[in-house]
Design an enzyme around this catalytic site. Structure first.
Site, PDB file in Angstrom:
ATOM      1  N   CYS A 136      12.903 121.479  47.640  1.00 33.41           N
ATOM      2  CA  CYS A 136      11.961 122.532  47.257  1.00 33.41           C
ATOM      3  C   CYS A 136      11.995 122.747  45.751  1.00 33.41           C
ATOM      4  O   CYS A 136      12.904 123.406  45.227  1.00 33.41           O
ATOM      5  CB  CYS A 136      12.284 123.837  47.981  1.00 33.41           C
ATOM      6  N   CYS A 139      11.706 126.399  44.739  1.00 34.79           N
ATOM      7  CA  CYS A 139      12.948 127.155  44.924  1.00 34.79           C
ATOM      8  C   CYS A 139      13.964 126.856  43.819  1.00 34.79           C
ATOM      9  O   CYS A 139      14.616 127.765  43.298  1.00 34.79           O
ATOM     10  CB  CYS A 139      13.579 126.817  46.273  1.00 34.79           C
ATOM     11  N   ASP A 140      14.119 125.578  43.487  1.00 35.39           N
ATOM     12  CA  ASP A 140      15.265 125.155  42.676  1.00 35.39           C
ATOM     13  C   ASP A 140      14.921 124.581  41.307  1.00 35.39           C
ATOM     14  O   ASP A 140      15.821 124.304  40.512  1.00 35.39           O
ATOM     15  CB  ASP A 140      16.078 124.106  43.457  1.00 35.39           C
TER      16      ASP A 140
END
Length: 312
Positions: A136, A139-140
């Site tokens: 992701c 997300c990261d």
């Protein structure tokens, strides 16, 4: 087989499932939540989460899911270990078998089983998961600012991830198995016109390497041909963008899904084609797949379940 009658059964324990449990508990629906194989869902495989409101300094994914669970339990949710092995939603029934040995008869069922990211199957992927390997970028990606990263895949998702990372990172490699991109023309043009994205066509990843964290990847060009050539790239992050498996197989004999297995819900609703059965989170969301969106859909599912029970 032992049978238990419950008002609301929630299947899955990520942000969607726990949020549904919080709302159902506050509505005095005495929800029972079955956690599934991965208590806490996909977020327990990540490290720090910085884009969920309410955590100004970020939070570990496992810690956040533990706090969700504690909140749901404090409000009265009955949270249990177990995995759904069979369901029977025919002719108005909502029967769910847990671990092949216990039967739950529910007035309403909320499916929140999530989706599982597809991985290449390399031993090093598991070794570095959370330490350079991610599924992701949204997300990261923040953790790889001004660093070099790689994205695996050649579809729309891979192009979107690569473009997103290009705004944060020094360089983005796209590792593409075929000699072309499968993405839409618009996405291809966007990638091709982003100067810090380099597309490595006809490349496969052999392994990742690094001392505790990802430091690079061993690749092979035109594997299995006379032109086969091995090369190495130095990277700090390795992002998988080759798709997700929605965890819906056990429900598919009764609940309608699309061709990829995502549960289909009515527009602006969590209602499935089966009366009294609702779906939320990544198992029905092929577009966003974010914790905050999953939590919101869990709220919707609990409210829809409450309204269904009041009207029946």
């Amino acid at each position: 087989m032992e049978t238990e009658k419950v008002k609301v059964l929630i299947i899955g324990s990520g942000p969607a499932g726990y949020t549904a449990a919080i709302y159902a508990s506050r509505a005095n629906l005495s929800p029972v939540l079955v956690q599934g194989l991965q208590a806490g869902g996909q977020l327990t495989t990540t490290t720090e989460i910085e884009n969920f409101p309410g955590y100004p300094n970020g939070v570990d994914g496992t810690q956040m899911m533990e706090e969700f669970r504690q909140q749901a339990e404090r409000l009265g949710a009955d949270i249990r270990y177990g995995t759904v092995t069979k369901v029977d939603f025919a002719d108005g029934k909502r029967l769910v078998t847990i671990d092949g040995e216990k039967l739950i008869d529910a007035d309403a069922v909320i499916i929140a089983t999530g989706a599982t990211a597809k991985y290449l199957g390399l031993p090093s992927e598991e070794k570095y998961r959370g330490n350079g390997v991610s599924a992701c970028a949204t997300c990261d990606g923040f953790f790889y600012r001004k660093k070099d990263v790689a994205v695996v895949g050649g579809g729309d998702t891979a192009c979107e991830e690569a473009t997103y990372l290009a705004h944060l990172c020094n360089k983005v490699y796209m590792i593409v198995r075929k000699n072309y991109l499968r993405a839409s023309k618009a996405m291809q043009d966007r990638v091709m016109n982003t100067p810090n994205i380099e597309i490595l066509f006809e490349h496969n990843t052999l392994e990742l390497f690094g001392d505790g964290v990802v430091e690079g990847a061993n690749l092979v060009y035109r594997q299995g041909t006379a032109e086969e050539e091995k090369r190495q790239i130095k990277i700090d992050g390795f992002f998988l963008a080759i798709g997700h498996h929605p965890n819906s197989a056990v429900f598919q004999p009764f609940v309608q899904t699309d061709d990829d297995g995502y549960i289909i819900t009515e527009p602006n609703s969590s209602r499935t084609n089966v009366p009294g059965v609702f779906a939320c989170g990544d198992v029905m969301d092929r577009t966003y797949r974010q914790a905050i969106v999953a939590a919101g859909s869990g709220c919707k599912a609990a409210l829809d379940a409450e309204r269904y029970l009041l009207s029946n």
